[in-house]
Design an enzyme around this catalytic site. Structure first.
Site, short mmCIF file in Angstrom:
data_model
loop_
_atom_site.label_atom_id
_atom_site.label_comp_id
_atom_site.label_asym_id
_atom_site.label_seq_id
_atom_site.Cartn_x
_atom_site.Cartn_y
_atom_site.Cartn_z
N PRO A 173 -4.32 -6.41 -36.58
CA PRO A 173 -3.48 -7.61 -36.57
C PRO A 173 -3.58 -8.48 -37.83
CG PRO A 173 -4.62 -7.37 -34.46
CD PRO A 173 -5.18 -6.33 -35.39
N THR A 202 -0.94 -6.28 -42.38
CA THR A 202 -0.52 -7.37 -43.28
C THR A 202 -1.61 -8.42 -43.24
OG1 THR A 202 1.80 -6.99 -42.76
CG2 THR A 202 1.24 -9.11 -43.76
N LYS A 214 4.39 -8.00 -49.97
CA LYS A 214 4.81 -8.14 -48.57
C LYS A 214 5.03 -9.61 -48.20
CE LYS A 214 4.99 -7.47 -44.04
NZ LYS A 214 6.15 -6.92 -43.38
N LYS A 272 2.45 -16.07 -39.11
CA LYS A 272 1.24 -15.52 -39.75
C LYS A 272 1.53 -15.17 -41.21
CE LYS A 272 -0.22 -11.26 -39.97
NZ LYS A 272 -0.73 -9.89 -39.81
#
Ligand code: NAD
Length: 298
Positions: free
Chosen positions: A66, A95, A170, A245
């Protein structure tokens, strides 16, 4: 090829299926027993009862976890690196913060282990179809070793730069996406409030200078586009919680480098407000339309 795979969630599960279908022998692990059980009976997949079993004899070890804290805890605090042979290539597809990626890659390098950060874009649909985009940070030589495996799970593979560069690419992309989505939702709300049909307005803007990815393939106004989350109550897709996030990672990186990111901050604030006031964490991120136009599509 023998592959160790850790983290069998919404993304990791289908990635393992594709690797196994391509004939690779996957030893898989997740702390959630139901995630492991979901892979029961799939040819070429062996469930590991302990995380260290994934690394024994593996040519490649992949993690799909996560957040930063999980990656750091697995590789460093719980010393998974200590069980990995120097001939094994490690690929983290989660990520996470670029700084964490650089730290874990440096710890791997200290032990003589090559590591890549390779976060993905394309969502659960891309993971299932094997059409993910990989944004890779690390050495070119390591990427060439990883390429045949990444090609099983994805269709676009980019070398962004050294360790952590994949993560930076990203979070830049997702910060841009969040800003585009909120601005698109705002433009649609204005047009509808002024009496326009959202589908007609969408077609006009798609072919005009305001055209963008949400308008082309992920329209946030309910009923304008078939098969997108907006047309099924914003279920599935990419959760608001995950977008927040990624925005927090982008803002932390911006803080570190002293980069002004006013649009990213605004998008983060809007998504946080939406999460808190609409209990929207588990809805697709295009549901930001509801923050701007609460009765959209009704
Ligand atoms: P998820 O929560 O569905 O899966 C994560 C899995 O990791 C869970 O099954 C969890 O039990 C497992 N896990 C946690 N700690 C562990 C540990 N110590 N050891 C072993 N397993 C552990 O998340 P996801 O949607 O699969 O996303 C994974 C990563 O991919 C995230 O970083 C996310 O931001 C990124 N990502 C997700 C999407 C998406 O659309 N879901 C798209 C692009 C990128």
């Amino acid at each position: 090829m023998r592959i160790g795979f850790i983290g069998l969630g919404n993304m990791g599960g289908p990635m393992v299926r594709n690797l196994a279908e391509a004939g690779h022998e996957v030893v898989a692990f997740d702390i959630a027993a139901e995630r492991l059980a979901a892979l029961d009976g799939i040819a070429n997949v062996q469930a590991a009862s302990a995380i260290n079993q994934t690394t024994a004899g593996a040519a490649i070890v992949i993690t799909m976890l996560p957040a930063s804290v999980h990656v750091e805890s697995v590789y460093i605090d719980n010393d998974l690196l200590g069980s990995i042979d120097t001939s094994t290539l490690v690929i983290d597809c989660s990520t996470i913060a670029p700084a964490t990626s650089r730290r874990v890659a440096a710890a791997a390098r200290d032990r003589g282990i090559d590591m890549l950060d390779a976060p993905v874009s394309g969502g659960t649909g891309g993971a299932e179809a094997g059409t993910l985009t990989f944004m890779v940070g690390g050495s070119e030589a390591s990427l060439e070793r990883a390429r045949p495996i990444l090609e099983v799970m994805g269709s676009n593979i980019f070398h962004a730069g050294d360790a952590g560069a994949g993560q930076t690419a990203k979070i830049c992309n997702n910060m841009l996406l969040a800003a585009q989505m909120t601005a698109t939702a705002e433009a649609l709300a204005l047009g509808v409030a002024q009496g326009l049909d959202p589908a007609v307005l969408s077609s006009i803007m798609q072919s005009s200078s305001g055209g963008n990815w949400p308008l082309n393939v992920y329209n946030p106004w309910p009923g304008v586009m078939e098969g997108v989350p907006a047309s099924r109550g914003y279920e599935g897709g990419f959760f608001v919680d995950l977008m927040i996030k990624d925005l927090e990672l982008a803002l932390a990186a911006a803080n570190e480098s002293g980069t002004p990111t006013a649009m990213g901050s605004l998008a983060r604030n809007l998504y946080r407000t939406h999460q808190a006031t609409n209990n929207a964490g588990g809805l697709d991120f295009s549901s930001i339309q509801r923050l701007i136009a609460p009765h959209a599509g009704e």
